[in-house]
Design a protein around this motif. Sequence first.
Motif, PDB file in Angstrom:
ATOM      1  N   PHE A 151       0.745  -1.260   0.127  1.00  0.00           N
ATOM      2  CA  PHE A 151      -0.034  -0.018  -0.290  1.00  0.00           C
ATOM      3  C   PHE A 151       0.722   1.228  -0.079  1.00  0.00           C
ATOM      4  CE2 PHE A 151      -3.351  -3.011   1.281  1.00  0.00           C
ATOM      5  CZ  PHE A 151      -4.427  -2.740   0.392  1.00  0.00           C
ATOM      6  N   ARG A 152       2.133   1.230   0.521  1.00  0.00           N
ATOM      7  CA  ARG A 152       3.025   2.258   0.497  1.00  0.00           C
ATOM      8  C   ARG A 152       3.213   2.630  -1.037  1.00  0.00           C
ATOM      9  NH1 ARG A 152       7.933   3.857  -1.171  1.00  0.00           N
ATOM     10  NH2 ARG A 152       8.396   1.761  -1.646  1.00  0.00           N
ATOM     11  N   ILE A 153       3.278   1.780  -2.030  1.00  0.00           N
ATOM     12  CA  ILE A 153       3.467   1.601  -3.563  1.00  0.00           C
ATOM     13  C   ILE A 153       2.021   1.967  -4.081  1.00  0.00           C
ATOM     14  CG2 ILE A 153       4.141   0.721  -5.526  1.00  0.00           C
ATOM     15  CD1 ILE A 153       6.097  -0.643  -3.851  1.00  0.00           C
ATOM     16  N   GLY A 154       1.086   1.025  -3.768  1.00  0.00           N
ATOM     17  CA  GLY A 154      -0.042   1.062  -4.406  1.00  0.00           C
ATOM     18  C   GLY A 154      -1.346   2.094  -3.988  1.00  0.00           C
ATOM     19  N   GLY A 208       3.902  -9.708 -15.280  1.00  0.00           N
ATOM     20  CA  GLY A 208       3.369  -8.432 -15.306  1.00  0.00           C
ATOM     21  C   GLY A 208       3.982  -7.346 -14.330  1.00  0.00           C
ATOM     22  N   GLU A 209       3.430  -6.158 -14.897  1.00  0.00           N
ATOM     23  CA  GLU A 209       4.120  -4.898 -13.990  1.00  0.00           C
ATOM     24  C   GLU A 209       3.026  -4.863 -12.797  1.00  0.00           C
ATOM     25  OE1 GLU A 209       6.870  -3.705 -14.502  1.00  0.00           O
ATOM     26  OE2 GLU A 209       6.983  -3.134 -16.683  1.00  0.00           O
ATOM     27  N   LEU A 210       3.653  -4.151 -11.848  1.00  0.00           N
ATOM     28  CA  LEU A 210       2.718  -3.802 -10.596  1.00  0.00           C
ATOM     29  C   LEU A 210       1.780  -3.000 -11.112  1.00  0.00           C
ATOM     30  CD1 LEU A 210       2.019  -4.238  -7.502  1.00  0.00           C
ATOM     31  CD2 LEU A 210       3.349  -2.118  -7.165  1.00  0.00           C
ATOM     32  N   PHE A 211       2.143  -1.836 -11.914  1.00  0.00           N
ATOM     33  CA  PHE A 211       1.035  -0.954 -11.923  1.00  0.00           C
ATOM     34  C   PHE A 211      -0.279  -1.669 -12.763  1.00  0.00           C
ATOM     35  CE2 PHE A 211      -1.141   1.809 -15.133  1.00  0.00           C
ATOM     36  CZ  PHE A 211      -1.437   3.122 -14.445  1.00  0.00           C
ATOM     37  N   ASP A 212      -0.077  -2.482 -13.839  1.00  0.00           N
ATOM     38  CA  ASP A 212      -1.243  -3.206 -14.412  1.00  0.00           C
ATOM     39  C   ASP A 212      -1.972  -4.172 -13.401  1.00  0.00           C
ATOM     40  OD1 ASP A 212      -0.552  -2.003 -16.886  1.00  0.00           O
ATOM     41  OD2 ASP A 212       0.819  -3.773 -17.516  1.00  0.00           O
ATOM     42  N   GLY A 213      -1.316  -4.829 -12.428  1.00  0.00           N
ATOM     43  CA  GLY A 213      -1.803  -5.286 -11.326  1.00  0.00           C
ATOM     44  C   GLY A 213      -2.882  -4.529 -10.465  1.00  0.00           C
ATOM     45  N   ILE A 214      -2.356  -3.472 -10.082  1.00  0.00           N
ATOM     46  CA  ILE A 214      -3.077  -2.590  -9.437  1.00  0.00           C
ATOM     47  C   ILE A 214      -4.602  -2.293 -10.209  1.00  0.00           C
ATOM     48  CG2 ILE A 214      -3.169  -0.461  -8.339  1.00  0.00           C
ATOM     49  CD1 ILE A 214      -0.325  -0.621  -7.489  1.00  0.00           C
ATOM     50  N   GLY A 221      -8.021   2.577  -6.242  1.00  0.00           N
ATOM     51  CA  GLY A 221      -6.639   2.887  -7.215  1.00  0.00           C
ATOM     52  C   GLY A 221      -7.100   3.184  -8.441  1.00  0.00           C
ATOM     53  N   ALA A 222      -7.741   2.199  -9.184  1.00  0.00           N
ATOM     54  CA  ALA A 222      -8.159   2.490 -10.641  1.00  0.00           C
ATOM     55  C   ALA A 222      -8.931   3.747 -10.671  1.00  0.00           C
ATOM     56  CB  ALA A 222      -8.695   1.177 -11.174  1.00  0.00           C
ATOM     57  N   ARG A 237       2.435   5.380 -13.490  1.00  0.00           N
ATOM     58  CA  ARG A 237       2.778   3.985 -13.848  1.00  0.00           C
ATOM     59  C   ARG A 237       4.389   3.799 -13.584  1.00  0.00           C
ATOM     60  NH1 ARG A 237       1.887   0.017 -18.043  1.00  0.00           N
ATOM     61  NH2 ARG A 237      -0.368   0.958 -18.493  1.00  0.00           N
ATOM     62  N   ASP A 238       5.091   4.954 -14.174  1.00  0.00           N
ATOM     63  CA  ASP A 238       6.425   4.833 -14.104  1.00  0.00           C
ATOM     64  C   ASP A 238       7.014   4.719 -12.670  1.00  0.00           C
ATOM     65  OD1 ASP A 238       6.585   4.986 -16.753  1.00  0.00           O
ATOM     66  OD2 ASP A 238       7.174   6.947 -16.848  1.00  0.00           O
ATOM     67  N   VAL A 239       6.284   5.612 -11.478  1.00  0.00           N
ATOM     68  CA  VAL A 239       6.815   5.713 -10.226  1.00  0.00           C
ATOM     69  C   VAL A 239       6.183   4.451  -9.695  1.00  0.00           C
ATOM     70  CG1 VAL A 239       6.930   8.114  -9.972  1.00  0.00           C
ATOM     71  CG2 VAL A 239       4.789   6.993  -9.425  1.00  0.00           C
ATOM     72  N   VAL A 240       5.116   3.870  -9.896  1.00  0.00           N
ATOM     73  CA  VAL A 240       4.923   2.643  -9.202  1.00  0.00           C
ATOM     74  C   VAL A 240       5.578   1.260  -9.817  1.00  0.00           C
ATOM     75  CG1 VAL A 240       2.987   0.859  -9.121  1.00  0.00           C
ATOM     76  CG2 VAL A 240       2.385   3.199  -8.878  1.00  0.00           C
ATOM     77  N   ASN A 241       5.786   1.213 -11.037  1.00  0.00           N
ATOM     78  CA  ASN A 241       6.619   0.177 -11.721  1.00  0.00           C
ATOM     79  C   ASN A 241       8.125   0.247 -11.093  1.00  0.00           C
ATOM     80  OD1 ASN A 241       4.521  -1.064 -12.807  1.00  0.00           O
ATOM     81  ND2 ASN A 241       4.736  -0.102 -14.700  1.00  0.00           N
TER      82      ASN A 241
END
Length: 270
Positions: A151-154, A208-214, A221-222, A237-241
Amino acid sequence: MYEEFRAKERSGWGSKADYYEHHTARITTQAIPTLLAAVRVRAGASVLDICTGPGYAAGAAHAICARATGVDFAPEMVARAAQNFPDCTFEEGDALALRFSDGTFDAAVCTFGIFHVTDPAQAIAEAYRVLKPGCRYAFSQWCAPNEAEFFRIGASLIAEHADMSLVPPAPNAFDMSDRSHCEQVMKSAGFDEIIITEVPSVYHAPEGELFDGIMKLSVRGAMIVEAQDDATRQRIRDVVNAAAKSHHTDEGVIIPSPCFVVSGRKPEKR
Ligand SMILES: C[S@@+](CC[C@H](N)C(=O)[O-])C[C@H]1O[C@@H](n2cnc3c(N)ncnc32)[C@H](O)[C@@H]1O
């Protein structure tokens, strides 16, 4: 209050019902054994699964011979739950205004619904109301971003880079990540014997990348990301990945996403 947010949550979860098991359920189901143990589900017991989603907690209660009923406000979730677990009963309903009479159930659970409802104290009061005296309720809740890397990232990173004025006002989902606040809300509803159990759950996406997962697993989040302009979406997208890079393993992306289970007993009648 929070009507626009609530409507978007309802349609958002509805639209995710068909592929929920491949994304969100990979984390949420990790708390189910702790929840069912906390409410001491027994064969033959009537169990209410509030905010059931695709019905996993109800299905797990049925697997140990309980009679399970699941409630969710998204009709697509209710349909999916009925398909997944035909031996349970599912119906559309609001966690904030359950249609059941006082003292109906032997146990009630809410797996990651308190994180989403617009009034957690009201949802907990409703669970208390429909329980029989002497019976138990438990809910699971995500740890806050300062304890949970996922959740820090997402959540935190997304909010930091988004224009939050574009998103409908919503309650802070992490208010209930404060264990002493949970205890207070449970006590105010009338519960005693309150127990909090930590669950070391993880986000795990094999590819897959985390951004797409979120974007696939979350509604809030979406909702935030989709409200942004193209440039902001790309920056998020860039900072999350980039933040998730250190969590890539040979088995995919694995990020700690701990949660805890709060349970309490409705006292016996005197
Ligand atoms: C993250 S999902 C959890 C689903 C399932 N319990 C699980 O743990 O996998 C949250 C669910 O809560 C439902 N929900 C949110 N607010 C609700 C409300 N006020 N009444 C009933 N269901 C609600 C959503 O439709 C969604 O299915």
